[in-house]
Design a protein around this motif. Structure first.
Motif, PDB file in Angstrom:
ATOM      1  N   SER A 141       0.802  -1.226   0.000  1.00  0.00           N
ATOM      2  CA  SER A 141       0.000   0.000   0.000  1.00  0.00           C
ATOM      3  C   SER A 141       0.835   1.277   0.000  1.00  0.00           C
ATOM      4  O   SER A 141       0.479   2.270  -0.647  1.00  0.00           O
ATOM      5  N   ASP A 142       1.974   1.248   0.711  1.00  0.00           N
ATOM      6  CA  ASP A 142       2.761   2.473   0.882  1.00  0.00           C
ATOM      7  C   ASP A 142       4.132   2.426   0.235  1.00  0.00           C
ATOM      8  O   ASP A 142       4.838   3.443   0.209  1.00  0.00           O
ATOM      9  N   GLY A 143       4.554   1.250  -0.210  1.00  0.00           N
ATOM     10  CA  GLY A 143       5.900   1.132  -0.754  1.00  0.00           C
ATOM     11  C   GLY A 143       6.958   1.284   0.318  1.00  0.00           C
ATOM     12  O   GLY A 143       8.086   1.701   0.031  1.00  0.00           O
ATOM     13  N   VAL A 144       6.610   0.887   1.565  1.00  0.00           N
ATOM     14  CA  VAL A 144       7.531   1.030   2.691  1.00  0.00           C
ATOM     15  C   VAL A 144       7.738  -0.320   3.357  1.00  0.00           C
ATOM     16  O   VAL A 144       6.770  -1.013   3.711  1.00  0.00           O
ATOM     17  N   TYR A 145       8.996  -0.688   3.516  1.00  0.00           N
ATOM     18  CA  TYR A 145       9.378  -1.879   4.263  1.00  0.00           C
ATOM     19  C   TYR A 145       9.923  -1.370   5.597  1.00  0.00           C
ATOM     20  O   TYR A 145      11.068  -0.949   5.697  1.00  0.00           O
ATOM     21  N   ALA A 146       9.059  -1.358   6.615  1.00  0.00           N
ATOM     22  CA  ALA A 146       9.378  -0.712   7.892  1.00  0.00           C
ATOM     23  C   ALA A 146       9.923  -1.722   8.887  1.00  0.00           C
ATOM     24  O   ALA A 146       9.323  -2.783   9.104  1.00  0.00           O
ATOM     25  N   LEU A 147      11.060  -1.379   9.525  1.00  0.00           N
ATOM     26  CA  LEU A 147      11.754  -2.311  10.405  1.00  0.00           C
ATOM     27  C   LEU A 147      12.275  -1.599  11.638  1.00  0.00           C
ATOM     28  O   LEU A 147      12.664  -0.433  11.576  1.00  0.00           O
ATOM     29  N   PRO A 148      12.337  -2.310  12.767  1.00  0.00           N
ATOM     30  CA  PRO A 148      12.810  -1.690  14.006  1.00  0.00           C
ATOM     31  C   PRO A 148      14.321  -1.781  14.203  1.00  0.00           C
ATOM     32  O   PRO A 148      14.809  -1.926  15.320  1.00  0.00           O
ATOM     33  N   TYR A 149      15.069  -1.718  13.121  1.00  0.00           N
ATOM     34  CA  TYR A 149      16.530  -1.663  13.172  1.00  0.00           C
ATOM     35  C   TYR A 149      17.004  -1.006  11.886  1.00  0.00           C
ATOM     36  O   TYR A 149      16.225  -0.855  10.927  1.00  0.00           O
ATOM     37  N   PRO A 150      18.273  -0.600  11.808  1.00  0.00           N
ATOM     38  CA  PRO A 150      18.726   0.216  10.678  1.00  0.00           C
ATOM     39  C   PRO A 150      18.614  -0.493   9.335  1.00  0.00           C
ATOM     40  O   PRO A 150      18.734  -1.723   9.244  1.00  0.00           O
ATOM     41  N   VAL A 151      18.414   0.284   8.288  1.00  0.00           N
ATOM     42  CA  VAL A 151      18.248  -0.296   6.953  1.00  0.00           C
ATOM     43  C   VAL A 151      19.557  -0.896   6.443  1.00  0.00           C
ATOM     44  O   VAL A 151      19.545  -1.678   5.498  1.00  0.00           O
ATOM     45  N   GLU A 152      20.672  -0.531   7.069  1.00  0.00           N
ATOM     46  CA  GLU A 152      21.959  -1.109   6.657  1.00  0.00           C
ATOM     47  C   GLU A 152      22.202  -2.488   7.267  1.00  0.00           C
ATOM     48  O   GLU A 152      23.150  -3.178   6.891  1.00  0.00           O
ATOM     49  N   THR A 153      21.369  -2.883   8.198  1.00  0.00           N
ATOM     50  CA  THR A 153      21.563  -4.141   8.912  1.00  0.00           C
ATOM     51  C   THR A 153      21.523  -5.317   7.943  1.00  0.00           C
ATOM     52  O   THR A 153      20.572  -5.486   7.182  1.00  0.00           O
ATOM     53  N   ARG A 154      22.555  -6.155   8.004  1.00  0.00           N
ATOM     54  CA  ARG A 154      22.674  -7.281   7.078  1.00  0.00           C
ATOM     55  C   ARG A 154      22.258  -8.564   7.794  1.00  0.00           C
ATOM     56  O   ARG A 154      22.841  -8.936   8.820  1.00  0.00           O
ATOM     57  N   ILE A 155      21.250  -9.251   7.251  1.00  0.00           N
ATOM     58  CA  ILE A 155      20.662 -10.418   7.904  1.00  0.00           C
ATOM     59  C   ILE A 155      20.451 -11.530   6.884  1.00  0.00           C
ATOM     60  O   ILE A 155      19.974 -11.280   5.771  1.00  0.00           O
ATOM     61  N   SER A 156      20.783 -12.748   7.263  1.00  0.00           N
ATOM     62  CA  SER A 156      20.462 -13.917   6.449  1.00  0.00           C
ATOM     63  C   SER A 156      19.015 -14.331   6.706  1.00  0.00           C
ATOM     64  O   SER A 156      18.556 -14.318   7.854  1.00  0.00           O
ATOM     65  N   VAL A 157      18.319 -14.701   5.660  1.00  0.00           N
ATOM     66  CA  VAL A 157      16.962 -15.223   5.776  1.00  0.00           C
ATOM     67  C   VAL A 157      16.880 -16.527   4.982  1.00  0.00           C
ATOM     68  O   VAL A 157      17.702 -16.785   4.101  1.00  0.00           O
TER      69      VAL A 157
END
Length: 285
Positions: free
Chosen positions: A152-168
């Motif tokens: 709806s908004d084109g926003v991927y909102a997260l409670p940590y910095p956007v630079e954070t690198r995570i394996s999924v």
């Protein structure tokens, strides 16, 4: 017969589906009676509700069981007690293979739910039971909790910095690997790290979302205090909120990366990429 504990959640139900496709008989142990039908629809041959801390309920669940795949309810404050009870019941029943659904890097004491799984792993080593431990990282499916805002908004909102690198990792890959461990020999005393092939920053994740959706998607950090107030208002328990806040703080400082080699070897193919998962979601699969 394979017993899958904690089978009311998405991990257990996905595993039940994989076992059903292999025509393997599985019994689902769920916490709430309302989850019994869902477990049966997912592929369980049998399903029952019970208290994971109850000796009598666990004894009933273990009757005629050859293998146990133990999933503790997510971020449960009594994970260690539950693990101890399930292990003892498995020993009493003479189970021939105990598989524990742990977590990537359980030795990180800064994340309480990881550390609790480490304590359960230690009890498994000392139990004398033949065992396999699987250590998945965060699921790609967790992104679906943000999907409404992404679309709806084109926003991927997260409670940590956007630079954070995570394996999924794709939960479908995890369940397929688990089914292979349950249905093939040679996995005794093994510990497998299950991570996808990419450790992406959240900005990179948003870029992949935008590319697949054909629109701009930006990653945006939200205030953790605001996040905590929202999830508490939605009914999340304090233990879970505080545990997740500790995890977010750890992610911010150190990231969270794993290796996909073990998962690829178990699957006999490369693990799914995030782009593959996103396109599957878009296609409705």
């Amino acid at each position: 017969m394979i017993l899958v504990t904690g089978a009311g959640g998405k991990t257990g139900q996905t595993l039940l589906g994989q076992l059903a496709r292999r025509e393997m008989a599985a019994r689902a142990l769920v916490h709430r009676s309302s989850d019994v039908d869902a477990a049966m629809r997912a592929g369980a041959r049998e399903a029952l509700a019970g208290d994971f801390r109850s000796e009598a309920d666990l004894e009933a669940a273990m009757q005629g069981v050859d293998a146990v795949y133990h999933i503790c309810p997510n971020m449960h404050p009594e994970e260690v007690r539950i693990g101890q009870a399930v292990l003892q019941a498995a020993k009493n029943a003479g189970v021939s293979h105990f598989i524990y659904h742990s977590v990537l890097h359980p030795q990180v004491s800064r994340m309480p739910h990881h550390w609790n799984k480490m304590l359960v792993e230690e009890m498994i080593f000392e139990s004398g039971l033949p065992f396999t431990i699987l250590q998945p990282c965060a699921y790609m499916q967790n992104m679906l909790g943000y999907w409404k805002g992404i679309i709806s908004d084109g926003v991927y909102a997260l409670p940590y910095p956007v630079e954070t690198r995570i394996s999924v990792v794709d939960l479908e890959d995890v369940a397929e690997a688990a089914a292979r461990v349950l249905t093939a020999p040679g996995h005794n005393a093994a510990i497998y790290e299950l991570a996808g092939p990419q450790a992406l920053s959240q900005a990179e994740t948003a870029a992949l979302l935008g590319e697949a959706l054909g629109r701009e998607v930006r990653a945006e950090q939200i205030d953790r205090g605001d996040w905590a107030r929202q999830v508490r208002a939605a009914g999340m328990a304090d233990y879970a909120v505080n545990t997740l806040l500790a995890m977010f703080t750890y992610y911010e400082r150190f990231g969270f990366e794993g290796n996909s080699n073990a998962l690829g070897w178990l699957l006999g193919r490369p693990a799914h990429t995030l782009t593959h998962f996103i396109h599957r979601v878009i296609a409705g699969g």
